[in-house]
Design a protein around this motif. Structure first.
Motif, PDB file in Angstrom:
ATOM      1  N   LEU B  12       0.842  -1.185   0.000  1.00 49.47           N
ATOM      2  CA  LEU B  12       0.000   0.000   0.000  1.00 49.47           C
ATOM      3  C   LEU B  12       0.884   1.243   0.000  1.00 49.47           C
ATOM      4  N   THR B  13       0.270   2.326  -0.368  1.00 40.06           N
ATOM      5  CA  THR B  13       1.039   3.558  -0.504  1.00 40.06           C
ATOM      6  C   THR B  13       0.634   4.539   0.584  1.00 40.06           C
ATOM      7  N   LEU B  14       1.632   5.046   1.287  1.00 38.63           N
ATOM      8  CA  LEU B  14       1.395   6.053   2.317  1.00 38.63           C
ATOM      9  C   LEU B  14       1.952   7.375   1.815  1.00 38.63           C
ATOM     10  N   SER B  32       1.495  -0.825  12.531  1.00 39.60           N
ATOM     11  CA  SER B  32       0.709   0.312  12.996  1.00 39.60           C
ATOM     12  C   SER B  32      -0.735  -0.111  13.212  1.00 39.60           C
ATOM     13  N   THR B  33      -1.211   0.059  14.447  1.00 40.00           N
ATOM     14  CA  THR B  33      -2.594  -0.309  14.742  1.00 40.00           C
ATOM     15  C   THR B  33      -3.571   0.563  13.960  1.00 40.00           C
ATOM     16  N   LEU B  34      -3.189   1.819  13.766  1.00 35.00           N
ATOM     17  CA  LEU B  34      -4.045   2.710  12.974  1.00 35.00           C
ATOM     18  C   LEU B  34      -4.258   2.146  11.572  1.00 35.00           C
ATOM     19  N   LEU B  35      -3.149   1.764  10.919  1.00 39.87           N
ATOM     20  CA  LEU B  35      -3.264   1.228   9.557  1.00 39.87           C
ATOM     21  C   LEU B  35      -3.973  -0.123   9.570  1.00 39.87           C
ATOM     22  N   GLN B  36      -3.683  -0.901  10.602  1.00 41.36           N
ATOM     23  CA  GLN B  36      -4.339  -2.211  10.704  1.00 41.36           C
ATOM     24  C   GLN B  36      -5.858  -2.038  10.772  1.00 41.36           C
ATOM     25  N   SER B  44      -9.128   0.958   3.223  1.00 43.72           N
ATOM     26  CA  SER B  44      -7.898   1.028   2.446  1.00 43.72           C
ATOM     27  C   SER B  44      -8.151   0.963   0.951  1.00 43.72           C
ATOM     28  N   SER B  45      -9.434   1.059   0.563  1.00 46.34           N
ATOM     29  CA  SER B  45      -9.717   0.942  -0.862  1.00 46.34           C
ATOM     30  C   SER B  45      -9.072   2.086  -1.648  1.00 46.34           C
ATOM     31  N   ALA B 102       4.414  10.780  15.780  1.00 47.17           N
ATOM     32  CA  ALA B 102       4.018   9.879  14.697  1.00 47.17           C
ATOM     33  C   ALA B 102       3.643   8.508  15.243  1.00 47.17           C
ATOM     34  N   ALA B 103       4.422   8.012  16.192  1.00 44.37           N
ATOM     35  CA  ALA B 103       4.143   6.687  16.763  1.00 44.37           C
ATOM     36  C   ALA B 103       2.813   6.703  17.498  1.00 44.37           C
ATOM     37  N   ASN B 104       2.521   7.817  18.154  1.00 40.85           N
ATOM     38  CA  ASN B 104       1.239   7.936  18.849  1.00 40.85           C
ATOM     39  C   ASN B 104       0.097   7.977  17.844  1.00 40.85           C
ATOM     40  N   PHE B 105       0.278   8.759  16.810  1.00 44.73           N
ATOM     41  CA  PHE B 105      -0.768   8.902  15.788  1.00 44.73           C
ATOM     42  C   PHE B 105      -1.009   7.573  15.077  1.00 44.73           C
ATOM     43  N   MET B 106       0.083   6.904  14.724  1.00 42.42           N
ATOM     44  CA  MET B 106      -0.053   5.651  13.972  1.00 42.42           C
ATOM     45  C   MET B 106      -0.252   4.451  14.889  1.00 42.42           C
TER      46      MET B 106
END
Lengths: 232, 161
Positions: B12-14, B32-36, B44-45, B102-106
């Motif tokens: 995937l592209t970030l 990353s739990t956020l991405l998960q 994620s579409s 960033a770690a908190n956000f992600m």
């Protein structure tokens, strides 16, 4: 039950612990209340915003800041990076003056929301965390929201046991959390401290601590947990 | 964590706040739990996932951490530990703070913890004035207020320890 080292669990709160332990930092409210359900990631995103903004606003409105001190900052590009709202990539050719205009005062740690500062404090020995109150007004009561309180007398022949007991008493008195995760105390227990330790254990129970850890290794006297703890 | 993914080769592209795109293997992103959560809930579409609060420099660091941790087997904990300490070594404060945010956000707990620990280590045992200088904290107490804070809390400053 005459042991010198206890590790008791407050059964009342144990069923809650599964929910609360895995909360991301962002969801931990300052009051230490973790009653918010954790589900969508939006709630995390919100957290880092408000105090971040208020932090930088506060900086912007400070007229008293010495402009020279900003110019002296030795790593200008990192300061630029610290402002996440700044979407421009850090530019090495950028002069200190331009940067100062965009970011009039540099307060790196103020850019972190309270929830993250608290997380940082949680990695400090408690006495160091308590002392951060003198840094600035923002820090004055931050430490009172720590949810994990671990007091260690350690190996300090130069220190007085009663000073330590007083330190624990006063720190707990100012604790501002409705619920704590852990209370841990390590000291050379003496029977004269019994009433204090009893209060600490009750404090842990009242605050719904998930973990109470009393480490009285090397103590001359035995300590019995108050019966009250078991009736919870 | 990786076992729940059907296709490890998916990518995937970030996109960072400054517009740089990073092609990331799915099992790396899942650190990353956020991405998960986004992937689980089928958010994620979209072709590109924007991360509007994270600049490219920070995102590159974050993804480096995620890749190492995603690729290492659990038996290599020692190797990961030394990677972690090397990872933050010599990192400047600005980068470290961005990394924490960033770690908190992600929602990357391991990274959040080692970065917060690193900041705590920097504060520890330092006089307050030095801590203020390191972190550029502006002391907004008046001298009288600061003296009062110290006086009211003498138990913390002069008592133990």
């Amino acid at each position: 039950m005459s042991s010198r080292s206890h590790s008791a669990h407050n059964s009342e709160s144990e069923n809650e612990s599964a929910d609360s332990v895995d909360h991301p930092i962002g969801e931990r409210s300052i009051e230490g209340s973790d009653s918010e359900p954790s589900e969508n990631s939006d709630s995390d995103r919100q957290v880092s915003e408000p105090s971040e903004n208020s932090g930088s606003d506060r900086q912007l409105s400070e007229p008293s800041d010495d402009p020279d001190s900003v110019g002296q900052v030795s790593e200008p590009s990192e300061n630029a990076d610290s402002d996440l709202q700044d979407s421009e990539p850090s530019d090495n050719s950028d002069s200190g003056c331009q940067r100062r205009r965009r970011k009039p005062a540099v307060d790196l740690i103020t850019a972190l929301p309270d929830s993250l500062l608290l997380h940082v404090l949680s990695f400090l020995p408690i006495e160091d965390a308590v002392k951060t109150q003198v840094l600035s007004k923002r820090w004055q009561y931050l430490w009172t929201c720590l949810t994990s309180l671990d007091f260690r007398f350690g190996d300090r022949p130069d220190k007085c046991n009663s000073d330590f007991v007083t330190f624990v008493d006063k720190t707990l008195l100012l604790c501002n959390c409705s619920k704590i995760k852990k209370l841990g105390v390590q000291l050379e227990y003496h029977f004269l401290s019994e009433s204090h330790v009893n209060l600490w254990t009750r404090f842990a129970a009242v605050k719904g601590a998930e973990e109470l850890q009393l480490d009285f290794d090397g103590a001359r006297d035995d300590y019995w947990l108050p019966q009250l703890l078991y009736t919870n | 964590m990786a076992s729940s993914i059907e296709n490890n080769n998916e990518k995937l592209t970030l996109k960072s706040s400054d517009g740089e795109e990073f092609l990331v293997e799915k099992h790396v992103a899942l650190q990353s739990t956020l991405l998960q959560n986004m992937l689980d809930s089928d958010c994620s579409s979209a072709d590109v996932i924007p991360l509007p609060k994270i600049d490219a420099r920070t995102l590159a660091l974050v993804l480096g951490y995620c890749k190492k941790h995603a690729d290492a087997s659990s038996s290599k904990q020692g190797e990961l530990n030394s990677f972690d300490s090397e990872f933050l070594k010599d990192m400047d404060m600005g980068a470290l703070f961005n990394l924490v945010l960033a770690a908190n956000f992600m929602e990357i707990k391991g990274l959040l913890d080692i970065a917060a620990q690193k900041i705590a280590d920097t504060i520890k045992d330092k006089p307050h004035q030095e801590v203020r200088e390191i972190f550029h904290v502006e002391n907004d107490y008046t001298p009288e207020e600061e003296a009062a804070v110290r006086e009211e809390n003498r138990w913390a400053f002069e008592g133990f320890p």
